[in-house]
Design a protein around this motif. Structure first.
Motif, PDB file in Angstrom:
ATOM      1  N   PHE A 315     -22.322 -31.665 -13.225  1.00 39.40           N
ATOM      2  CA  PHE A 315     -21.965 -32.842 -12.427  1.00 39.40           C
ATOM      3  C   PHE A 315     -21.575 -34.007 -13.334  1.00 39.40           C
ATOM      4  O   PHE A 315     -20.586 -34.701 -13.071  1.00 39.40           O
ATOM      5  N   LEU A 334     -19.282 -33.384  -3.803  1.00 39.58           N
ATOM      6  CA  LEU A 334     -19.864 -33.147  -5.112  1.00 39.58           C
ATOM      7  C   LEU A 334     -21.148 -33.960  -5.291  1.00 39.58           C
ATOM      8  O   LEU A 334     -22.122 -33.471  -5.879  1.00 39.58           O
ATOM      9  N   PHE A 338     -24.970 -32.546  -6.009  1.00 35.97           N
ATOM     10  CA  PHE A 338     -25.821 -33.106  -7.061  1.00 35.97           C
ATOM     11  C   PHE A 338     -27.195 -33.474  -6.509  1.00 35.97           C
ATOM     12  O   PHE A 338     -28.234 -33.143  -7.113  1.00 35.97           O
TER      13      PHE A 338
END
Length: 354
Positions: A315, A334, A338
């Motif tokens: 990440f 995304l 995470f």
């Protein structure tokens, strides 16, 4: 040529069983690729056995080996092969291999083969014309479309499309392929139905079968079929071909390959095959570092393999790359991945089999 007392060759009995099989096939007039297929060995192995045969029997070349196969009675004149070691490939009344088609590959450098032999497709513009027809999946392409797609804003002064098509027809037919590999009507040109096999069509067929397997509740079979589809991609797509069409198709086919790979990898993760997916995801991520979906899948695979710290590092790399190259923050998808990795939310990550 009959032998004499002073020129008599060693008998075929000095050969091993495998060498006798190859000499028999050579005497029957088979090529190396046909012998390899009949004996289930590589062409390199066949070539090696032929070299040993020539050495043991003191023969100059393949022609001398054919004569020797008859002289020693291994092959009987007019009666064909004695044992069923290998037989000639079935051919039609026109002399062509029965049922064979021209095979055209566009999922890499353009290639055309017939009966195991590569065909010379001429210079790059001519190749681009064939690629345009192969990429259209049997649909008719007008002459103007070919001019625009292959020459773009710099069309030729003369009417060269029919010339290129004529030469391609001659090449494909000269290779032993069907007479009408390329058809012409008042609307344009197309590959004749059933005359050619295009790897793109095969790839799409495998992807369709994979979707069917997934809907039938067999994700393992879906993964297998997607792997077969991805194996058809080989090297740089349409390498060296000029024109706007080739450039657009490179982008389209690249995106298609990524989509198929993502589908396969998603099914692998759902099956709990995290370690199996990691290597391919790392390679895909290195090739397409701005693809956030691939980064998210890699994070899930690493977490599923017990590598939480490595997943968080993915990440961080993606965040810095997005900021540096595009000046944008990570997408909501995304960021959510995470957070789920950080919390250890396996249900949210859709992971099983840990």
């Amino acid at each position: 040529m009959p032998t004499t007392a002073t020129t008599r060759r060693p008998s075929a009995t000095v050969l091993g069983h495998e060498e006798r099989e190859v000499l028999h096939a050579v005497g029957c007039g088979l090529r190396d690729d046909e012998i390899a297929a009949a004996l289930a060995v590589s062409e390199a192995a066949v070539a090696g056995r032929i070299a040993r045969i020539l050495g043991k029997l003191g023969l100059r070349d393949r022609a001398a080996a054919i004569v020797h196969a008859f002289d020693c009675g291994l092959v009987a004149p007019g009666r064909g092969p004695r044992p069923p070691v290998a037989g000639p490939v079935p051919r039609s009344s026109t002399g062509r291999t029965a049922g064979a088609k021209v095979q055209i590959s566009v999922l890499g450098p353009l290639r055309a083969r017939y009966d195991g032999r590569s065909l010379d497709l001429g210079h790059l513009r001519q190749q681009a014309v064939l690629a345009a027809l192969a990429l259209r999946g049997g649909r008719t392409v007008s002459q103007q479309e070919l001019l625009d797609g292959v020459w773009g804003s710099e069309p030729p002064f003369s009417n060269v499309v029919p010339v290129h098509v004529y030469r391609l027809r001659k090449t494909l037919r000269g290779g032993g392929g069907p007479d009408a590999v390329i058809e012409h009507d008042r609307c344009g040109y197309r590959l004749a139905p059933g005359a050619a096999e295009v790897d793109l069509a095969r790839m799409e067929g495998l992807v369709t079968e994979a979707g069917t397997a997934h809907r039938a509740g067999d994700p393992a079979e879906a993964v297998r079929l997607c792997s077969q589809a991805l194996d058809l991609f080989r090297g740089e797509l349409l390498a060296g071909l000029p024109g706007p069409l080739a450039e657009l198709e490179r982008l389209r086919l690249t995106e298609r390959r990524i989509a198929v790979a993502q589908r396969k990898l998603e099914w692998q993760l759902r099956l709990g095959r995290h370690c199996e997916a990691i290597a391919e995801l790392f390679a895909l991520s290195a090739e397409h570092p701005l693809n956030e979906l691939v980064a998210a899948m890699l994070m899930r695979a690493l977490y599923g393999s017990g590598r939480q710290a490595d997943a968080l590092a993915v990440f961080d790399r993606a965040r810095r790359r997005l900021a540096g190259d595009l000046g944008v923050p990570p997408s909501r998808m995304l960021r959510r991945t995470f957070q789920m990795v950080l919390r250890g939310d396996e249900a949210g990550l859709g992971l099983t089999g840990r």
